[in-house]
Write a protein that holds these residues in place. Structure first.
Motif, mmCIF file in Angstrom:
data_model
loop_
_atom_site.group_PDB
_atom_site.id
_atom_site.type_symbol
_atom_site.label_atom_id
_atom_site.label_comp_id
_atom_site.label_asym_id
_atom_site.label_seq_id
_atom_site.Cartn_x
_atom_site.Cartn_y
_atom_site.Cartn_z
ATOM 1 N N GLU A 1 0.824 -1.230 -0.227
ATOM 2 C CA GLU A 1 -0.732 -0.235 -0.131
ATOM 3 C C GLU A 1 0.664 1.232 -0.097
ATOM 4 O O GLU A 1 1.816 1.183 0.849
ATOM 5 N N TRP B 1 -5.213 3.572 -3.707
ATOM 6 C CA TRP B 1 -5.342 3.320 -4.926
ATOM 7 C C TRP B 1 -5.614 2.860 -6.172
ATOM 8 O O TRP B 1 -5.970 1.577 -6.460
ATOM 9 N N GLN C 1 1.697 1.573 -7.217
ATOM 10 C CA GLN C 1 0.928 0.815 -6.166
ATOM 11 C C GLN C 1 0.067 -0.324 -6.605
ATOM 12 O O GLN C 1 0.050 -1.597 -7.099
#
Length: 362
Positions: free
Chosen positions: A79, A87, A92
């Motif tokens: 994360e 997100w 990521q």
């Protein structure tokens, strides 16, 4: 013994990985290998292999430790420091894709007996982080494939890799996961427990820090671990994705009195507060609490990780209008044969009580 099960748990220090170690360790009848950068606090009989899954060479060097593996529980997760913004971050997505690829490149040649890979996703598969969910969100029809997400990178990779192979995969999509972990990105017991401890020191009741209500679902991490184990032996779970929940719904306001009771506090009034903004003020008082109560939990940053951010997000801090319900269907997993349920209020009581008796919280 030729048919002995050997379970590899990737991401063994995280919420789900820790629960998988506990489940398979206590179930007996299998060897368990824990993969993680840090050694888990409790191994439950597993053998730990220190590994950084972003390092392809290190994965290759660890292949001998993976020999004979029959089941992989892939609960590893990267994360970004900005949890919620991360997100949608291409880095990521690439990092999580790379981690699975690196591990499978080492695992497959070393494990010709491989039978099952369990992969974790979640409600971001349905776009909960960018839009209201279709209610209820169903597997195979509600996915938001147009939203870039590491879930799709990992899922597509596994689908292609599995073609013509003896092993199969299952995808588990839990909702809000609650259990025991330290330093995770999405573990609500530490941030809420620390917040409660700060209020107790002031002689205050447990004020409700969140925003406007939203009907949601949660899943006990031990129940999730049993669903993962089920998926590894059920023919009905071969190459299928399943939502996993406790089986009921909740709002934070409705479970708040139970949380207060489990922490031996009185529920207070609504006092909106960003835990992520407040926690720097709690670092020194937390250290003092740890000393005074002889806690086994570490300093605040190590104990809570990014979960103060996750608490604000989950409890909708700053939101003044009721949110669209966040509900998924569990008909598919129930009909496939996994029918366990748990009362969500009892789940919160269980884990806050456990955190106190384990001396993680005062």
């Amino acid at each position: 013994m030729a048919n002995k099960k050997k379970v590899v748990v990737a991401g063994a220090t995280g919420l789900v990985g820790n629960a998988a170690l506990r489940h398979f360790g206590h179930a007996g009848g299998c060897d368990v290998v824990a993969l993680s950068r840090r050694k888990p606090r409790a191994l439950h009989g597993a053998r730990h292999v220190q590994i950084d899954l972003t390092d392809a060479a290190r994965c290759t060097q660890s292949a001998s430790e993976l020999q004979g593996a029959t089941h992989l529980v892939y609960a590893a997760l990267y994360e970004a420091p900005d949890l919620i913004g991360g997100w949608r971050d291409p880095k990521q997505i690439r990092t999580n894709d790379l981690m699975l690829r690196n591990l499978m490149a080492a695992l497959e040649p070393a494990a010709p007996q491989l039978r099952h890979v369990a992969l974790l996703q979640g409600t971001k598969a349905y776009g909960v982080h960018v839009r209201p969910l279709t209610v209820p969100a169903r597997e195979g029809r509600s996915e938001m494939y147009e939203q870039p997400n590491f879930y799709w990178a990992q899922e597509n990779f596994l689908r292609e890799l599995q073609q013509g192979k003896a092993w199969h995969w299952s995808i588990l999509r839990p909702v809000l996961i609650v259990g025991e972990a330290m330093g995770g990105a999405m573990d609500l017991i530490p941030p809420l427990g620390v917040y409660a401890a700060m209020l107790r020191e002031q002689g205050s009741p447990l004020h409700y820090p969140a925003g406007a209500a939203r009907v949601s679902q949660a899943v006990d991490v031990d129940l999730l671990a049993r669903a993962i184990a089920w998926s590894g032996v059920s023919d009905a779970a071969r190459n299928e994705a399943f939502n996993v929940t406790n089986g009921d719904v909740f709002t934070w306001e409705n479970v708040w009195p139970a949380i207060a009771d489990a922490l031996q506090m009185k529920p207070g009034s609504a006092v909106p507060l960003s835990l992520a903004q407040q926690y720097p003020k709690w670092i020194a008082p937390w250290d003092e609490l740890r000393r005074r109560h002889d806690l086994v939990s570490p300093g605040l940053e190590e104990f809570v990780g990014l979960s103060f951010q996750y608490a604000d997000y989950s409890m909708r801090y700053g939101q003044t209008q009721p949110g669209p319900p966040s509900i998924v269907s569990t008909v598919k997993i129930n009909q496939a044969g996994f029918t366990e349920m748990m009362d969500t209020e009892a789940m919160f009581r269980k884990w806050f009580t456990h955190a106190r008796t384990s001396r993680l919280l005062p």
